[in-house]
Scaffold this active site. Structure first.
Site, PDB file in Angstrom:
ATOM      1  N   LYS A 110      55.971  53.158 -31.212  1.00 41.09           N
ATOM      2  CA  LYS A 110      55.245  53.280 -29.947  1.00 41.09           C
ATOM      3  C   LYS A 110      55.274  51.972 -29.150  1.00 41.09           C
ATOM      4  O   LYS A 110      55.094  51.990 -27.941  1.00 41.09           O
ATOM      5  CB  LYS A 110      53.829  53.772 -30.189  1.00 41.09           C
ATOM      6  CG  LYS A 110      53.835  55.238 -30.625  1.00 41.09           C
ATOM      7  CD  LYS A 110      52.472  55.855 -30.739  1.00 41.09           C
ATOM      8  CE  LYS A 110      52.574  57.353 -30.988  1.00 41.09           C
ATOM      9  NZ  LYS A 110      53.075  57.686 -32.359  1.00 41.09           N
ATOM     10  N   ASP A 111      55.528  50.842 -29.819  1.00 40.66           N
ATOM     11  CA  ASP A 111      55.646  49.569 -29.100  1.00 40.66           C
ATOM     12  C   ASP A 111      56.782  49.591 -28.076  1.00 40.66           C
ATOM     13  O   ASP A 111      56.679  48.939 -27.035  1.00 40.66           O
ATOM     14  CB  ASP A 111      55.911  48.421 -30.083  1.00 40.66           C
ATOM     15  CG  ASP A 111      54.681  48.054 -30.910  1.00 40.66           C
ATOM     16  OD1 ASP A 111      53.556  48.130 -30.374  1.00 40.66           O
ATOM     17  OD2 ASP A 111      54.848  47.686 -32.085  1.00 40.66           O
TER      18      ASP A 111
END
Ligand code: PLP
Length: 458
Positions: A110-111
Protein backbone atom coordinates in the site's frame (compact mmCIF):
# COMPACT_ATOMS: atom_id res chain seq x y z
CA UNK A 1 -7.72 12.29 -19.88
CA UNK A 2 -11.35 12.07 -18.81
CA UNK A 3 -12.72 9.77 -16.13
CA UNK A 4 -16.17 8.15 -16.19
CA UNK A 5 -18.17 6.59 -13.36
CA UNK A 6 -18.92 2.85 -13.45
CA UNK A 7 -22.59 3.72 -12.75
CA UNK A 8 -22.73 6.02 -15.78
CA UNK A 9 -24.48 9.13 -14.40
CA UNK A 10 -21.93 11.12 -12.34
CA UNK A 11 -20.11 14.08 -13.92
CA UNK A 12 -17.10 13.26 -16.08
CA UNK A 13 -13.93 14.53 -14.33
CA UNK A 14 -10.26 15.04 -15.10
CA UNK A 15 -7.49 13.20 -13.22
CA UNK A 16 -7.26 15.67 -10.34
CA UNK A 17 -11.04 15.85 -10.01
CA UNK A 18 -11.38 12.06 -9.89
CA UNK A 19 -8.59 11.85 -7.32
CA UNK A 20 -10.08 14.50 -5.03
CA UNK A 21 -13.61 13.05 -5.37
CA UNK A 22 -12.66 9.44 -4.57
CA UNK A 23 -16.12 7.93 -4.93
CA UNK A 24 -18.30 9.27 -7.78
CA UNK A 25 -21.54 11.12 -6.92
CA UNK A 26 -23.69 8.26 -8.31
CA UNK A 27 -21.93 5.80 -5.98
CA UNK A 28 -19.69 4.50 -8.79
CA UNK A 29 -15.92 4.32 -9.23
CA UNK A 30 -13.95 6.37 -11.74
CA UNK A 31 -12.26 4.66 -14.70
CA UNK A 32 -10.32 6.27 -17.56
CA UNK A 33 -12.42 7.08 -20.62
CA UNK A 34 -9.87 5.28 -22.75
CA UNK A 35 -6.78 3.29 -21.88
CA UNK A 36 -3.54 4.76 -23.24
CA UNK A 37 -1.58 2.29 -25.36
CA UNK A 38 2.13 1.53 -25.19
CA UNK A 39 3.82 0.07 -28.29
CA UNK A 40 6.22 -2.90 -28.17
CA UNK A 41 9.09 -0.41 -28.58
CA UNK A 42 7.83 1.75 -25.70
CA UNK A 43 7.61 -1.33 -23.47
CA UNK A 44 10.99 -2.74 -24.55
CA UNK A 45 12.60 0.60 -23.67
CA UNK A 46 11.48 0.27 -20.02
CA UNK A 47 13.63 -2.80 -19.37
CA UNK A 48 16.80 -0.86 -18.57
CA UNK A 49 15.27 2.08 -16.69
CA UNK A 50 15.13 2.87 -12.95
CA UNK A 51 11.73 2.36 -11.26
CA UNK A 52 10.98 6.10 -11.03
CA UNK A 53 11.49 6.55 -14.77
CA UNK A 54 9.20 3.59 -15.57
CA UNK A 55 6.62 5.14 -13.23
CA UNK A 56 6.79 8.44 -15.10
CA UNK A 57 6.35 6.88 -18.55
CA UNK A 58 3.50 4.58 -17.47
CA UNK A 59 1.49 7.12 -15.45
CA UNK A 60 2.01 10.35 -17.41
CA UNK A 61 -0.69 9.81 -20.10
CA UNK A 62 -3.33 9.18 -17.39
CA UNK A 63 -2.68 12.41 -15.53
CA UNK A 64 -2.53 15.36 -17.95
CA UNK A 65 0.35 16.70 -15.77
CA UNK A 66 3.65 18.05 -17.06
CA UNK A 67 6.50 15.56 -17.18
CA UNK A 68 8.54 17.73 -14.84
CA UNK A 69 5.88 18.04 -12.17
CA UNK A 70 4.91 14.37 -12.11
CA UNK A 71 8.59 13.35 -12.18
CA UNK A 72 9.23 15.52 -9.17
CA UNK A 73 6.36 14.01 -7.16
CA UNK A 74 7.41 10.45 -8.07
CA UNK A 75 10.96 11.16 -6.86
CA UNK A 76 9.63 12.40 -3.51
CA UNK A 77 7.22 9.46 -3.19
CA UNK A 78 9.73 6.64 -3.59
CA UNK A 79 12.88 8.25 -2.16
CA UNK A 80 12.19 6.75 1.29
CA UNK A 81 12.01 3.12 0.15
CA UNK A 82 14.52 0.69 1.62
CA UNK A 83 15.59 -0.89 -1.69
CA UNK A 84 17.06 0.83 -4.75
CA UNK A 85 15.03 -1.38 -7.08
CA UNK A 86 11.82 -0.32 -5.18
CA UNK A 87 10.07 -3.56 -6.30
CA UNK A 88 12.76 -6.27 -6.63
CA UNK A 89 12.04 -9.65 -8.21
CA UNK A 90 13.43 -12.83 -6.65
CA UNK A 91 13.23 -16.38 -8.01
CA UNK A 92 11.39 -19.08 -6.03
CA UNK A 93 11.66 -22.03 -8.42
CA UNK A 94 11.93 -22.81 -12.13
CA UNK A 95 9.75 -20.21 -13.83
CA UNK A 96 8.25 -18.80 -10.58
CA UNK A 97 9.22 -15.33 -9.34
CA UNK A 98 8.24 -13.28 -6.29
CA UNK A 99 7.75 -9.52 -6.69
CA UNK A 100 8.67 -7.99 -3.33
CA UNK A 101 6.37 -5.02 -2.75
CA UNK A 102 7.23 -4.59 0.93
CA UNK A 103 10.28 -2.32 0.91
CA UNK A 104 8.31 0.89 1.51
CA UNK A 105 8.20 2.75 4.85
CA UNK A 106 5.38 0.63 6.36
CA UNK A 107 6.42 -2.69 4.81
CA UNK A 108 3.31 -3.38 2.67
CA UNK A 109 2.48 -2.73 -0.98
CA UNK A 110 0.00 0.00 0.00
CA UNK A 111 3.02 2.32 0.37
CA UNK A 112 3.43 2.41 -3.43
CA UNK A 113 0.03 4.07 -3.82
CA UNK A 114 -0.16 6.01 -0.56
CA UNK A 115 3.28 7.66 -0.82
CA UNK A 116 2.41 8.95 -4.28
CA UNK A 117 -1.11 10.05 -3.37
CA UNK A 118 0.32 12.06 -0.46
CA UNK A 119 2.50 14.00 -2.90
CA UNK A 120 -0.36 14.40 -5.40
CA UNK A 121 -2.74 15.78 -2.74
CA UNK A 122 -0.11 18.14 -1.34
CA UNK A 123 0.67 19.43 -4.84
CA UNK A 124 -2.99 19.88 -5.82
CA UNK A 125 -3.96 21.65 -2.57
CA UNK A 126 -0.96 23.96 -2.37
CA UNK A 127 -1.60 25.11 -5.96
CA UNK A 128 -5.19 25.84 -4.96
CA UNK A 129 -4.06 27.57 -1.76
CA UNK A 130 -6.36 25.21 0.14
CA UNK A 131 -6.10 22.48 2.78
CA UNK A 132 -7.85 19.15 3.20
CA UNK A 133 -8.62 16.88 6.11
CA UNK A 134 -8.20 13.16 5.63
CA UNK A 135 -10.14 10.90 7.97
CA UNK A 136 -9.73 7.15 7.63
CA UNK A 137 -10.53 3.95 9.50
CA UNK A 138 -8.03 1.13 9.54
CA UNK A 139 -7.64 -2.44 10.71
CA UNK A 140 -3.88 -1.82 10.49
CA UNK A 141 -2.13 -1.55 7.13
CA UNK A 142 -3.97 1.28 5.38
CA UNK A 143 -3.78 3.62 8.37
CA UNK A 144 -0.06 3.18 8.90
CA UNK A 145 0.59 3.71 5.17
CA UNK A 146 -1.56 6.88 5.24
CA UNK A 147 0.09 8.40 8.33
CA UNK A 148 3.51 7.66 6.89
CA UNK A 149 2.53 9.24 3.55
CA UNK A 150 0.95 12.42 4.92
CA UNK A 151 3.31 13.19 7.83
CA UNK A 152 4.75 16.68 7.49
CA UNK A 153 2.72 17.71 4.42
CA UNK A 154 1.40 21.19 5.25
CA UNK A 155 -1.73 21.14 3.05
CA UNK A 156 -3.06 17.98 4.70
CA UNK A 157 -4.33 17.15 8.20
CA UNK A 158 -4.65 13.38 8.66
CA UNK A 159 -6.74 11.54 11.30
CA UNK A 160 -6.69 7.75 11.47
CA UNK A 161 -9.12 5.79 13.63
CA UNK A 162 -8.07 2.33 14.72
CA UNK A 163 -9.72 -0.10 17.15
CA UNK A 164 -7.95 0.23 20.52
CA UNK A 165 -6.10 -2.97 21.41
CA UNK A 166 -6.95 -4.70 18.15
CA UNK A 167 -4.07 -3.89 15.82
CA UNK A 168 -0.64 -5.52 15.99
CA UNK A 169 2.17 -3.81 17.94
CA UNK A 170 4.08 -3.08 14.75
CA UNK A 171 1.01 -1.60 13.07
CA UNK A 172 0.16 0.56 16.11
CA UNK A 173 3.69 1.87 16.52
CA UNK A 174 3.86 2.73 12.83
CA UNK A 175 0.83 4.98 13.45
CA UNK A 176 1.78 6.42 16.84
CA UNK A 177 5.52 7.14 16.52
CA UNK A 178 5.62 9.76 13.71
CA UNK A 179 6.29 13.10 15.45
CA UNK A 180 4.71 15.49 12.92
CA UNK A 181 1.80 17.57 14.27
CA UNK A 182 -0.43 17.10 11.19
CA UNK A 183 -0.95 13.35 11.73
CA UNK A 184 -3.22 12.06 14.48
CA UNK A 185 -3.58 8.43 15.60
CA UNK A 186 -6.95 7.96 17.34
CA UNK A 187 -7.47 4.76 19.34
CA UNK A 188 -11.21 4.19 19.44
CA UNK A 189 -12.91 2.09 22.11
CA UNK A 190 -14.59 -0.37 19.78
CA UNK A 191 -14.11 -2.66 16.78
CA UNK A 192 -12.91 -1.89 13.26
CA UNK A 193 -16.57 -1.74 12.17
CA UNK A 194 -17.19 1.06 14.73
CA UNK A 195 -14.25 3.01 13.28
CA UNK A 196 -15.62 2.54 9.79
CA UNK A 197 -19.13 3.54 10.83
CA UNK A 198 -17.79 6.71 12.48
CA UNK A 199 -15.97 7.71 9.30
CA UNK A 200 -19.04 7.00 7.20
CA UNK A 201 -21.18 9.16 9.51
CA UNK A 202 -18.75 12.05 9.20
CA UNK A 203 -18.95 11.87 5.41
CA UNK A 204 -22.75 11.81 5.59
CA UNK A 205 -22.79 14.95 7.77
CA UNK A 206 -22.46 17.34 4.82
CA UNK A 207 -22.11 20.47 6.95
CA UNK A 208 -19.20 18.93 8.86
CA UNK A 209 -17.73 17.54 5.65
CA UNK A 210 -17.65 20.97 4.01
CA UNK A 211 -16.45 22.77 7.17
CA UNK A 212 -13.35 20.61 7.56
CA UNK A 213 -12.74 19.80 3.86
CA UNK A 214 -13.09 16.07 4.43
CA UNK A 215 -11.48 13.70 1.92
CA UNK A 216 -11.03 9.91 1.81
CA UNK A 217 -8.09 7.90 0.54
CA UNK A 218 -9.66 4.45 0.51
CA UNK A 219 -8.75 1.76 -1.97
CA UNK A 220 -11.28 2.82 -4.60
CA UNK A 221 -9.39 6.06 -5.27
CA UNK A 222 -8.29 5.93 -8.93
CA UNK A 223 -4.91 7.53 -8.16
CA UNK A 224 -4.10 4.60 -5.86
CA UNK A 225 -4.89 2.07 -8.58
CA UNK A 226 -2.78 4.00 -11.10
CA UNK A 227 0.33 3.97 -8.89
CA UNK A 228 0.07 0.18 -8.72
CA UNK A 229 0.11 -0.27 -12.51
CA UNK A 230 3.82 0.58 -12.58
CA UNK A 231 5.29 -2.51 -10.92
CA UNK A 232 3.53 -4.85 -13.35
CA UNK A 233 5.61 -3.15 -16.07
CA UNK A 234 8.87 -3.18 -14.11
CA UNK A 235 8.49 -6.89 -13.26
CA UNK A 236 7.31 -8.15 -16.66
CA UNK A 237 9.99 -6.24 -18.58
CA UNK A 238 12.70 -7.67 -16.27
CA UNK A 239 11.51 -11.13 -17.37
CA UNK A 240 11.58 -10.36 -21.09
CA UNK A 241 8.34 -8.52 -21.92
CA UNK A 242 7.33 -7.48 -24.55
CA UNK A 243 9.14 -10.43 -26.21
CA UNK A 244 7.86 -12.95 -23.65
CA UNK A 245 4.45 -13.27 -21.96
CA UNK A 246 4.02 -13.64 -18.20
CA UNK A 247 1.27 -14.79 -15.83
CA UNK A 248 0.75 -12.84 -12.59
CA UNK A 249 -0.84 -14.05 -9.33
CA UNK A 250 -2.20 -11.40 -6.95
CA UNK A 251 -3.27 -11.95 -3.31
CA UNK A 252 -6.64 -10.23 -3.54
CA UNK A 253 -9.11 -8.51 -1.24
CA UNK A 254 -10.59 -5.28 -2.55
CA UNK A 255 -9.43 -6.04 -6.13
CA UNK A 256 -7.39 -2.82 -6.39
CA UNK A 257 -4.01 -4.41 -6.97
CA UNK A 258 -5.19 -6.95 -9.54
CA UNK A 259 -7.23 -4.32 -11.38
CA UNK A 260 -3.99 -2.33 -11.74
CA UNK A 261 -2.63 -5.47 -13.47
CA UNK A 262 -5.62 -5.42 -15.79
CA UNK A 263 -4.85 -1.80 -16.72
CA UNK A 264 -1.22 -2.73 -17.47
CA UNK A 265 -2.46 -5.61 -19.65
CA UNK A 266 -4.91 -3.32 -21.46
CA UNK A 267 -2.10 -0.83 -22.16
CA UNK A 268 -0.31 -3.55 -24.14
CA UNK A 269 1.84 -5.33 -21.53
CA UNK A 270 1.81 -9.05 -22.47
CA UNK A 271 0.27 -10.47 -19.30
CA UNK A 272 -1.37 -13.74 -20.38
CA UNK A 273 -3.52 -14.24 -17.31
CA UNK A 274 -4.09 -12.51 -13.98
CA UNK A 275 -4.74 -15.05 -11.22
CA UNK A 276 -6.89 -13.97 -8.26
CA UNK A 277 -5.65 -15.61 -5.02
CA UNK A 278 -8.12 -15.54 -2.12
CA UNK A 279 -7.94 -16.87 1.43
CA UNK A 280 -10.94 -18.76 2.84
CA UNK A 281 -13.02 -15.60 2.27
CA UNK A 282 -13.32 -16.76 -1.30
CA UNK A 283 -16.27 -14.86 -2.81
CA UNK A 284 -14.19 -13.96 -5.89
CA UNK A 285 -12.96 -17.52 -6.46
CA UNK A 286 -16.54 -18.82 -6.16
CA UNK A 287 -17.67 -16.16 -8.64
CA UNK A 288 -15.23 -17.48 -11.23
CA UNK A 289 -16.25 -21.11 -10.57
CA UNK A 290 -20.01 -20.52 -10.75
CA UNK A 291 -20.77 -17.15 -12.38
CA UNK A 292 -22.67 -16.23 -9.22
CA UNK A 293 -21.32 -13.43 -6.99
CA UNK A 294 -22.81 -14.02 -3.56
CA UNK A 295 -21.96 -13.05 0.05
CA UNK A 296 -21.64 -15.80 2.67
CA UNK A 297 -20.16 -13.90 5.64
CA UNK A 298 -16.54 -13.06 6.54
CA UNK A 299 -14.27 -15.27 8.69
CA UNK A 300 -11.17 -13.82 10.36
CA UNK A 301 -7.96 -15.39 8.96
CA UNK A 302 -4.19 -15.09 9.38
CA UNK A 303 -4.17 -12.90 6.24
CA UNK A 304 -6.46 -10.17 7.64
CA UNK A 305 -5.95 -7.62 4.84
CA UNK A 306 -7.83 -10.01 2.54
CA UNK A 307 -10.76 -10.68 4.90
CA UNK A 308 -13.21 -8.93 2.64
CA UNK A 309 -16.57 -9.80 1.22
CA UNK A 310 -17.55 -6.64 -0.61
CA UNK A 311 -14.63 -6.38 -3.00
CA UNK A 312 -15.10 -2.75 -4.02
CA UNK A 313 -12.88 -2.56 -7.09
CA UNK A 314 -14.44 -5.67 -8.65
CA UNK A 315 -17.07 -3.19 -9.80
CA UNK A 316 -14.47 -1.76 -12.20
CA UNK A 317 -13.82 -5.21 -13.72
CA UNK A 318 -17.57 -5.75 -14.12
CA UNK A 319 -17.92 -2.38 -15.86
CA UNK A 320 -15.20 -3.28 -18.38
CA UNK A 321 -16.60 -6.80 -18.94
CA UNK A 322 -20.03 -5.28 -19.72
CA UNK A 323 -18.61 -2.95 -22.40
CA UNK A 324 -18.82 0.06 -20.03
CA UNK A 325 -22.55 -0.36 -19.45
CA UNK A 326 -23.19 1.77 -16.32
CA UNK A 327 -26.85 0.77 -16.13
CA UNK A 328 -25.94 -2.95 -16.00
CA UNK A 329 -23.44 -2.28 -13.18
CA UNK A 330 -26.01 -0.20 -11.27
CA UNK A 331 -28.47 -3.13 -11.44
CA UNK A 332 -25.91 -5.65 -10.18
CA UNK A 333 -24.85 -3.40 -7.28
CA UNK A 334 -28.49 -2.86 -6.28
CA UNK A 335 -29.01 -6.65 -6.25
CA UNK A 336 -25.88 -7.13 -4.16
CA UNK A 337 -27.25 -4.70 -1.60
CA UNK A 338 -30.82 -5.98 -1.59
CA UNK A 339 -30.29 -9.74 -2.03
CA UNK A 340 -26.67 -10.32 -1.06
CA UNK A 341 -25.55 -11.30 -4.56
CA UNK A 342 -26.10 -11.34 -8.32
CA UNK A 343 -25.53 -13.62 -11.31
CA UNK A 344 -23.16 -12.49 -14.06
CA UNK A 345 -24.23 -13.03 -17.69
CA UNK A 346 -22.50 -15.79 -19.71
CA UNK A 347 -21.00 -13.24 -22.10
CA UNK A 348 -19.50 -11.13 -19.33
CA UNK A 349 -18.29 -14.26 -17.51
CA UNK A 350 -16.55 -15.50 -20.68
CA UNK A 351 -14.83 -12.12 -21.02
CA UNK A 352 -13.74 -12.15 -17.35
CA UNK A 353 -12.43 -15.75 -17.63
CA UNK A 354 -10.34 -14.82 -20.68
CA UNK A 355 -8.45 -12.34 -18.47
CA UNK A 356 -8.57 -13.69 -14.92
CA UNK A 357 -8.07 -17.10 -13.31
CA UNK A 358 -8.62 -17.85 -9.61
CA UNK A 359 -7.80 -20.05 -6.65
CA UNK A 360 -8.07 -20.14 -2.85
CA UNK A 361 -5.87 -21.16 0.05
CA UNK A 362 -7.21 -22.43 3.38
CA UNK A 363 -5.54 -21.49 6.67
CA UNK A 364 -3.70 -24.85 6.79
CA UNK A 365 -2.53 -24.51 3.20
CA UNK A 366 -1.26 -21.00 3.92
CA UNK A 367 0.72 -22.14 6.97
CA UNK A 368 2.08 -25.16 5.08
CA UNK A 369 3.21 -22.89 2.23
CA UNK A 370 5.09 -20.55 4.59
CA UNK A 371 6.83 -23.57 6.16
CA UNK A 372 7.67 -25.30 2.84
CA UNK A 373 8.96 -22.17 1.09
CA UNK A 374 11.20 -21.45 4.05
CA UNK A 375 12.58 -25.01 3.92
CA UNK A 376 13.05 -25.15 0.14
CA UNK A 377 14.17 -21.57 -0.63
CA UNK A 378 15.00 -19.82 2.66
CA UNK A 379 12.39 -17.22 1.72
CA UNK A 380 10.07 -16.11 4.55
CA UNK A 381 6.61 -15.20 3.28
CA UNK A 382 3.93 -13.18 5.04
CA UNK A 383 0.56 -15.00 5.15
CA UNK A 384 -0.93 -12.89 2.31
CA UNK A 385 2.00 -13.62 0.02
CA UNK A 386 1.79 -17.32 0.97
CA UNK A 387 -1.84 -17.42 -0.21
CA UNK A 388 -0.55 -16.06 -3.52
CA UNK A 389 2.30 -18.55 -3.81
CA UNK A 390 0.03 -21.53 -3.08
CA UNK A 391 -2.48 -20.49 -5.76
CA UNK A 392 0.27 -19.58 -8.26
CA UNK A 393 1.78 -23.06 -7.90
CA UNK A 394 -1.51 -24.51 -9.15
CA UNK A 395 -1.22 -22.37 -12.29
CA UNK A 396 2.45 -22.90 -13.27
CA UNK A 397 3.12 -23.58 -16.95
CA UNK A 398 5.87 -22.84 -19.47
CA UNK A 399 4.97 -19.15 -19.13
CA UNK A 400 6.90 -17.39 -16.33
CA UNK A 401 4.77 -16.74 -13.22
CA UNK A 402 5.13 -13.62 -11.07
CA UNK A 403 3.52 -13.73 -7.60
CA UNK A 404 3.06 -10.45 -5.74
CA UNK A 405 4.46 -10.44 -2.18
CA UNK A 406 2.21 -7.85 -0.57
CA UNK A 407 3.67 -7.46 2.94
CA UNK A 408 6.89 -8.05 4.88
CA UNK A 409 6.80 -11.13 7.16
CA UNK A 410 7.77 -8.99 10.18
CA UNK A 411 4.36 -7.31 9.95
CA UNK A 412 2.65 -10.63 10.76
CA UNK A 413 5.13 -12.29 13.14
CA UNK A 414 2.70 -14.64 14.92
CA UNK A 415 1.72 -16.75 11.89
CA UNK A 416 5.28 -16.74 10.58
CA UNK A 417 6.73 -17.89 13.89
CA UNK A 418 4.13 -20.62 14.21
CA UNK A 419 4.92 -21.89 10.70
CA UNK A 420 8.71 -21.67 10.74
CA UNK A 421 9.81 -21.43 14.37
CA UNK A 422 11.61 -18.19 13.47
CA UNK A 423 10.80 -14.67 14.59
CA UNK A 424 10.99 -12.51 11.44
CA UNK A 425 13.14 -9.42 12.11
CA UNK A 426 12.20 -5.88 11.14
CA UNK A 427 14.50 -4.33 8.51
CA UNK A 428 17.48 -2.55 10.02
CA UNK A 429 16.14 0.93 9.32
CA UNK A 430 13.22 0.18 11.66
CA UNK A 431 14.83 -1.70 14.52
CA UNK A 432 14.27 1.26 16.86
CA UNK A 433 10.49 1.22 16.23
CA UNK A 434 9.95 -0.23 19.70
CA UNK A 435 12.10 2.45 21.37
CA UNK A 436 10.42 5.50 19.83
CA UNK A 437 7.88 7.37 22.02
CA UNK A 438 4.23 6.83 21.10
CA UNK A 439 1.64 9.58 20.69
CA UNK A 440 -2.03 8.66 20.41
CA UNK A 441 -5.39 9.88 21.61
CA UNK A 442 -7.82 7.42 23.15
CA UNK A 443 -11.36 8.27 22.05
CA UNK A 444 -14.78 6.99 23.06
CA UNK A 445 -17.09 5.51 20.45
CA UNK A 446 -19.07 8.78 20.40
CA UNK A 447 -19.50 10.56 17.10
CA UNK A 448 -20.12 14.08 18.45
CA UNK A 449 -17.07 13.97 20.71
CA UNK A 450 -15.01 12.76 17.77
CA UNK A 451 -16.13 15.57 15.49
CA UNK A 452 -15.42 18.13 18.22
CA UNK A 453 -11.95 16.71 18.69
CA UNK A 454 -11.19 16.85 14.96
CA UNK A 455 -12.44 20.41 14.54
CA UNK A 456 -10.53 21.45 17.65
CA UNK A 457 -7.26 20.18 16.18
CA UNK A 458 -7.63 22.02 12.83
C1 PLP B 1 -4.55 -4.56 1.03
C2 PLP B 1 -3.77 -5.84 1.03
C3 PLP B 1 -4.09 -6.91 0.14
C4 PLP B 1 -5.28 -6.88 -0.78
O1 PLP B 1 -5.12 -5.97 -1.83
P1 PLP B 1 -6.39 -5.44 -2.66
O2 PLP B 1 -5.87 -4.37 -3.55
O3 PLP B 1 -7.36 -4.94 -1.64
O4 PLP B 1 -6.94 -6.61 -3.43
C5 PLP B 1 -3.27 -8.03 0.17
N1 PLP B 1 -2.22 -8.12 1.02
C6 PLP B 1 -1.89 -7.12 1.88
C7 PLP B 1 -0.74 -7.30 2.80
C8 PLP B 1 -2.65 -5.95 1.92
O5 PLP B 1 -2.32 -4.97 2.80
Amino acid sequence: MQYHSTRGTAPVLDFEGAMLAGLARDGGLYVPGEIPQMSREDIAALATLPYEEIALRVMLPFTGMSEERLGDLIAKAYGGFGHTARAPLVQLSQGHFLLELFHGPTLAFKDFAMQLIGQLFQDAMSRRGDRITIVGATSGDTGSAAIEAFRGLDAVECFILFPHGRVSDVQRRQMTTPVEENVHALALDGHFDDCQAAVKDMFNDHAFRDRVGLTAVNSINWARVLAQVVYFFSAATSLGAPHREVDVTVPTGNFGDIFAGYIARSMGLPIRRLIIATNSNDILHRTFETGDHRKEGVQPTISPSMDIEVSSNFERALFMAHDRDGAAVTRMMAELKAQGGFTISDNAMAELRSIYGSGRASEDETMATIRRLHETTGEILCPHSAVGVKVAEEHLSDCPMITLATAHPAKFPDAVTEATGLHPALPERMVDLFDRPERQTRVANDLDALKTLIEGRL
